[in-house]
Design a protein around this motif. Structure first.
Motif, PDB file in Angstrom:
ATOM      1  N   VAL A  31      44.309  55.207 -20.109  1.00  0.00           N
ATOM      2  CA  VAL A  31      44.234  54.237 -19.028  1.00  0.00           C
ATOM      3  C   VAL A  31      45.487  53.380 -19.143  1.00  0.00           C
ATOM      4  CG1 VAL A  31      42.959  52.306 -18.037  1.00  0.00           C
ATOM      5  CG2 VAL A  31      41.715  54.194 -19.111  1.00  0.00           C
ATOM      6  N   THR A  32      46.262  53.349 -18.063  1.00  0.00           N
ATOM      7  CA  THR A  32      47.440  52.493 -18.033  1.00  0.00           C
ATOM      8  C   THR A  32      47.207  51.402 -16.996  1.00  0.00           C
ATOM      9  OG1 THR A  32      48.693  53.623 -16.296  1.00  0.00           O
ATOM     10  CG2 THR A  32      48.871  54.517 -18.536  1.00  0.00           C
ATOM     11  N   SER A  33      48.178  50.559 -16.845  1.00  0.00           N
ATOM     12  CA  SER A  33      48.057  49.485 -15.859  1.00  0.00           C
ATOM     13  C   SER A  33      48.132  50.017 -14.431  1.00  0.00           C
ATOM     14  CB  SER A  33      49.145  48.445 -16.090  1.00  0.00           C
ATOM     15  OG  SER A  33      50.422  49.053 -16.074  1.00  0.00           O
ATOM     16  N   GLU A  34      48.488  51.290 -14.249  1.00  0.00           N
ATOM     17  CA  GLU A  34      48.608  51.864 -12.911  1.00  0.00           C
ATOM     18  C   GLU A  34      47.801  53.136 -12.671  1.00  0.00           C
ATOM     19  OE1 GLU A  34      52.709  52.421 -11.942  1.00  0.00           O
ATOM     20  OE2 GLU A  34      53.261  50.411 -12.606  1.00  0.00           O
ATOM     21  N   ARG A  35      47.446  53.871 -13.747  1.00  0.00           N
ATOM     22  CA  ARG A  35      46.824  55.185 -13.579  1.00  0.00           C
ATOM     23  C   ARG A  35      45.775  55.463 -14.640  1.00  0.00           C
ATOM     24  NH1 ARG A  35      51.721  59.081 -14.506  1.00  0.00           N
ATOM     25  NH2 ARG A  35      52.288  57.463 -15.981  1.00  0.00           N
ATOM     26  N   LEU A  36      44.942  56.464 -14.336  1.00  0.00           N
ATOM     27  CA  LEU A  36      44.040  57.067 -15.311  1.00  0.00           C
ATOM     28  C   LEU A  36      44.541  58.485 -15.510  1.00  0.00           C
ATOM     29  CD1 LEU A  36      41.416  57.302 -16.983  1.00  0.00           C
ATOM     30  CD2 LEU A  36      40.267  57.948 -14.868  1.00  0.00           C
ATOM     31  N   LEU A  37      44.879  58.834 -16.748  1.00  0.00           N
ATOM     32  CA  LEU A  37      45.428  60.148 -17.048  1.00  0.00           C
ATOM     33  C   LEU A  37      44.484  60.917 -17.958  1.00  0.00           C
ATOM     34  CD1 LEU A  37      47.911  57.827 -17.448  1.00  0.00           C
ATOM     35  CD2 LEU A  37      49.193  59.911 -17.288  1.00  0.00           C
ATOM     36  N   THR A  38      44.225  62.158 -17.626  1.00  0.00           N
ATOM     37  CA  THR A  38      43.436  63.025 -18.496  1.00  0.00           C
ATOM     38  C   THR A  38      44.297  64.219 -18.858  1.00  0.00           C
ATOM     39  OG1 THR A  38      42.461  64.279 -16.665  1.00  0.00           O
ATOM     40  CG2 THR A  38      41.259  62.346 -17.425  1.00  0.00           C
ATOM     41  N   ARG A  39      44.208  64.629 -20.128  1.00  0.00           N
ATOM     42  CA  ARG A  39      44.932  65.797 -20.609  1.00  0.00           C
ATOM     43  C   ARG A  39      43.989  66.599 -21.495  1.00  0.00           C
ATOM     44  NH1 ARG A  39      47.638  63.953 -17.235  1.00  0.00           N
ATOM     45  NH2 ARG A  39      49.805  63.317 -17.286  1.00  0.00           N
ATOM     46  N   ARG A  40      43.985  67.926 -21.314  1.00  0.00           N
ATOM     47  CA  ARG A  40      43.173  68.785 -22.171  1.00  0.00           C
ATOM     48  C   ARG A  40      43.762  70.176 -22.185  1.00  0.00           C
ATOM     49  NH1 ARG A  40      38.838  67.624 -18.420  1.00  0.00           N
ATOM     50  NH2 ARG A  40      37.960  66.537 -20.178  1.00  0.00           N
ATOM     51  N   GLU A 100      54.858  49.836 -16.437  1.00  0.00           N
ATOM     52  CA  GLU A 100      53.529  50.401 -16.691  1.00  0.00           C
ATOM     53  C   GLU A 100      53.227  50.273 -18.182  1.00  0.00           C
ATOM     54  OE1 GLU A 100      50.976  54.395 -15.519  1.00  0.00           O
ATOM     55  OE2 GLU A 100      53.158  54.503 -15.592  1.00  0.00           O
ATOM     56  N   GLN A 101      52.002  49.850 -18.490  1.00  0.00           N
ATOM     57  CA  GLN A 101      51.603  49.646 -19.879  1.00  0.00           C
ATOM     58  C   GLN A 101      50.355  50.458 -20.185  1.00  0.00           C
ATOM     59  OE1 GLN A 101      50.856  45.488 -20.060  1.00  0.00           O
ATOM     60  NE2 GLN A 101      52.989  44.914 -19.791  1.00  0.00           N
ATOM     61  N   VAL A 102      50.281  50.972 -21.410  1.00  0.00           N
ATOM     62  CA  VAL A 102      49.091  51.701 -21.860  1.00  0.00           C
ATOM     63  C   VAL A 102      48.033  50.680 -22.267  1.00  0.00           C
ATOM     64  CG1 VAL A 102      48.158  53.263 -23.593  1.00  0.00           C
ATOM     65  CG2 VAL A 102      50.409  53.698 -22.608  1.00  0.00           C
ATOM     66  N   ILE A 103      46.861  50.777 -21.641  1.00  0.00           N
ATOM     67  CA  ILE A 103      45.741  49.900 -21.979  1.00  0.00           C
ATOM     68  C   ILE A 103      44.869  50.569 -23.040  1.00  0.00           C
ATOM     69  CG2 ILE A 103      43.779  48.598 -21.065  1.00  0.00           C
ATOM     70  CD1 ILE A 103      46.511  47.805 -19.811  1.00  0.00           C
ATOM     71  N   TYR A 104      44.472  51.829 -22.797  1.00  0.00           N
ATOM     72  CA  TYR A 104      43.699  52.630 -23.741  1.00  0.00           C
ATOM     73  C   TYR A 104      44.311  54.016 -23.822  1.00  0.00           C
ATOM     74  CZ  TYR A 104      39.774  49.348 -23.490  1.00  0.00           C
ATOM     75  OH  TYR A 104      38.987  48.240 -23.559  1.00  0.00           O
ATOM     76  N   HIS A 105      44.429  54.533 -25.023  1.00  0.00           N
ATOM     77  CA  HIS A 105      44.783  55.939 -25.231  1.00  0.00           C
ATOM     78  C   HIS A 105      43.729  56.476 -26.191  1.00  0.00           C
ATOM     79  CE1 HIS A 105      47.074  59.583 -25.466  1.00  0.00           C
ATOM     80  NE2 HIS A 105      47.112  59.490 -26.780  1.00  0.00           N
ATOM     81  N   LEU A 106      42.813  57.298 -25.680  1.00  0.00           N
ATOM     82  CA  LEU A 106      41.633  57.711 -26.430  1.00  0.00           C
ATOM     83  C   LEU A 106      41.520  59.225 -26.539  1.00  0.00           C
ATOM     84  CD1 LEU A 106      39.191  55.464 -24.403  1.00  0.00           C
ATOM     85  CD2 LEU A 106      40.069  54.939 -26.674  1.00  0.00           C
ATOM     86  N   ARG A 107      40.921  59.659 -27.620  1.00  0.00           N
ATOM     87  CA  ARG A 107      40.463  61.039 -27.750  1.00  0.00           C
ATOM     88  C   ARG A 107      38.965  61.027 -27.483  1.00  0.00           C
ATOM     89  NH1 ARG A 107      44.507  63.517 -29.396  1.00  0.00           N
ATOM     90  NH2 ARG A 107      45.881  62.824 -31.028  1.00  0.00           N
ATOM     91  N   THR A 108      38.409  62.202 -27.261  1.00  0.00           N
ATOM     92  CA  THR A 108      36.959  62.245 -27.142  1.00  0.00           C
ATOM     93  C   THR A 108      36.364  61.806 -28.478  1.00  0.00           C
ATOM     94  OG1 THR A 108      36.924  64.583 -27.748  1.00  0.00           O
ATOM     95  CG2 THR A 108      36.949  64.071 -25.401  1.00  0.00           C
TER      96      THR A 108
END
Length: 169
Positions: free
Chosen positions: A86-95, A12-20
């Motif tokens: 956004v990874t190659s397998e999932r969309l993850l949200t954390r807050r 699994e690879q990280v495509i985007y790691h974003l903050r608001t």
């Protein structure tokens, strides 16, 4: 701050790691500047009288700290702790600051990816990403995503690839 590799599965690879988007910090910065000016003026305008001056200074400082925590520090921490990955397998949200909440959506269960942008969002190049998933919650709205159109296109490609891979199996 990057995404911790320990949370990723094999391959699994990280495509985007974003903050608001940083637009969430505009009001806290304005409040901070006005607060600093107000506290400085208030402390300078108080008389040198021991009773009134001392009580007044403490009152100004207490009110200043309360406003600082509520209108500057808390929004900054909320911005700092809200991430979309956004990874190659999932969309993850954390807050969350005190209570952390997160959601992981496998790309193969996402049905639709859309975006919404008002005039301010278009000027600031951000927007709301609306992800429809085949789950109980239905839609997930990711607010203030930087470069929302670019993220939407890439996420749509990843979803299509995940669906194509499921069909081949």
């Amino acid at each position: 701050m990057g995404f911790a590799e320990k949370y990723l599965s094999d391959d699994e690879q990280v495509i985007y790691h974003l903050r608001t988007h940083a637009k969430a910090l505009i009001l806290p910065v304005v409040v901070l500047l006005l607060l600093a000016a107000g506290i400085g003026f208030g402390l300078g305008a108080l008389p040198d009288d021991e009773t009134i001056g001392t009580v007044g200074r403490w009152a100004i400082l207490v009110v200043g700290v309360v406003v600082l925590i509520g209108w500057v520090v808390w929004p900054f921490l909320a911005w700092l702790t809200t991430t979309y990955t956004v990874t190659s397998e999932r969309l993850l949200t954390r807050r969350g600051i005190l209570t952390r909440t997160g959601r992981d959506i496998p790309l193969r269960v996402i049905n639709d990816v859309a975006h919404e942008r008002n005039l301010n969002d278009r000027i600031l190049r951000c927007g709301t990403l609306v992800v429809s998933a085949a789950s109980e919650q239905g839609q997930v709205r990711l607010r203030d995503v930087p470069r929302v159109y670019e993220v939407k296109l890439r996420l749509s490609e990843l979803v299509r690839e995940a669906h194509d891979e499921d069909e081949r199996q």
